[in-house]
Motif scaffolding. Sequence first.
Motif, PDB file in Angstrom:
ATOM      1  N   LEU A  54     -41.434  16.969 -27.059  1.00 18.06           N
ATOM      2  CA  LEU A  54     -40.661  18.152 -26.677  1.00 18.06           C
ATOM      3  C   LEU A  54     -41.141  18.759 -25.361  1.00 18.06           C
ATOM      4  N   ALA A  77     -38.891  17.441 -22.791  1.00 16.19           N
ATOM      5  CA  ALA A  77     -37.459  17.559 -23.064  1.00 16.19           C
ATOM      6  C   ALA A  77     -36.810  18.640 -22.210  1.00 16.19           C
ATOM      7  N   LEU A  91     -38.591  26.987 -27.355  1.00 20.67           N
ATOM      8  CA  LEU A  91     -38.234  25.729 -26.718  1.00 20.67           C
ATOM      9  C   LEU A  91     -37.241  25.896 -25.571  1.00 20.67           C
ATOM     10  N   PHE A 115     -33.484  11.312 -31.875  1.00 22.79           N
ATOM     11  CA  PHE A 115     -34.506  12.340 -32.080  1.00 22.79           C
ATOM     12  C   PHE A 115     -34.926  12.359 -33.537  1.00 22.79           C
ATOM     13  N   ILE A 158     -35.205  13.362 -21.951  1.00 24.45           N
ATOM     14  CA  ILE A 158     -36.643  13.251 -22.206  1.00 24.45           C
ATOM     15  C   ILE A 158     -37.240  12.548 -20.992  1.00 24.45           C
ATOM     16  N   VAL A 209     -40.587  24.546 -35.706  1.00 28.99           N
ATOM     17  CA  VAL A 209     -40.315  23.215 -35.184  1.00 28.99           C
ATOM     18  C   VAL A 209     -40.730  22.131 -36.166  1.00 28.99           C
ATOM     19  N   TYR A 248     -41.220  15.847 -32.129  1.00 26.74           N
ATOM     20  CA  TYR A 248     -41.889  17.054 -31.619  1.00 26.74           C
ATOM     21  C   TYR A 248     -42.953  16.699 -30.591  1.00 26.74           C
ATOM     22  N   VAL A 274     -33.762  23.738 -25.133  1.00 26.38           N
ATOM     23  CA  VAL A 274     -33.852  22.632 -26.084  1.00 26.38           C
ATOM     24  C   VAL A 274     -33.722  23.121 -27.526  1.00 26.38           C
ATOM     25  N   GLN A 275     -33.856  24.440 -27.733  1.00 23.32           N
ATOM     26  CA  GLN A 275     -33.703  24.952 -29.092  1.00 23.32           C
ATOM     27  C   GLN A 275     -32.319  24.666 -29.640  1.00 23.32           C
TER      28      GLN A 275
END
Length: 322
Positions: free
Chosen positions: A219, A222, A266, A241, A233, A254, A216, A269-270
């Motif tokens: 992120l 990301a 996010l 990850f 990243i 998260v 996290y 990226v979710q």
Amino acid sequence: MVEPLAVVTAAAPNYLAQVRVLVRSFRRHHAAPFYAFLAGDGEAEQRLRDLDVRIVSIRTLRAPGLAGMLLRYGPKQFCAAIKPALLLALLDLGHQTAVFLDPDLYVADTLEPCLAEAAAHSLTLTPHIGPESLVQADEPFERSLLMAGMFNAGFVAVRQCSEARAFLQWWMERLRRHCYEDPRQGIHFDQRWLDLAPGYVADLRLLRDPGCNAGYWRLGEAAWDPEAGRFLISGRPLRLFHFSGYDPQRPSLVTRYRPGWRVDSLGTVQRLFQLYHGLLLEEGWQEHSRRPWPWGDAWLAWEAARRLRRAARTARRMLRGA
């Protein structure tokens, strides 16, 4: 012939689904031997046989004070405390490079560049932050690192050499009694002890690939690359990850370490979290998450005693300052 590289993880029985996701994702990219320690649950161990996982038995671990650790430590504490013993076990088997991976990791791409670096150095660690993190420097997180530790203990690699063995023996001795959470005393499970590694290990490699053991804390760097069909990243492939603090019972969040941070914030990226949650369900998380800790709850009394001692120290300091 003993394979040069081996990987190991440790988990309580209620983390069986996480271990299965980790192993499957690793197997998509690597054929190296994968070992697992599943605390005291033979039936859960059998659930890994179909993945060609080599089981590490507690009877084979050479860890001083193991019985006392089982009394003092709960699932998270114990599985963290035996990391150095597991790495030493792999070296004792003749593997030239041994890598520990936390069970809540997901292998998204080949780890070959990272493993090659690990094979060339006594000890390899991953820092939480790197030069690219300065672009979005996060002071609250930086302050938390001063308590939790500079290196993330989800990835620890050692090479077959006397320097690595000496460090693992030292780390194992410290974790025998001090693998719990007490930031005010400079202790954050197994992790904070790693801050001393730069002093104790001359051949220490800081693995600065931002995509290896990202969590996290990365992120903000990301992104999803639709053309390549992979996560990035800081513009580099996401390889590994760490779903640190992620609770499958609350998949909209998260991590527990940043309360209120929602997955749906996010952007693209979710889908990484959605993918992981779906894989956990496929591997039986709802069933396995109910598995009990097999060594009872005596550790809760030790934990309560630690809290009382901490409160007493705080009270004495306040009285001295009054």
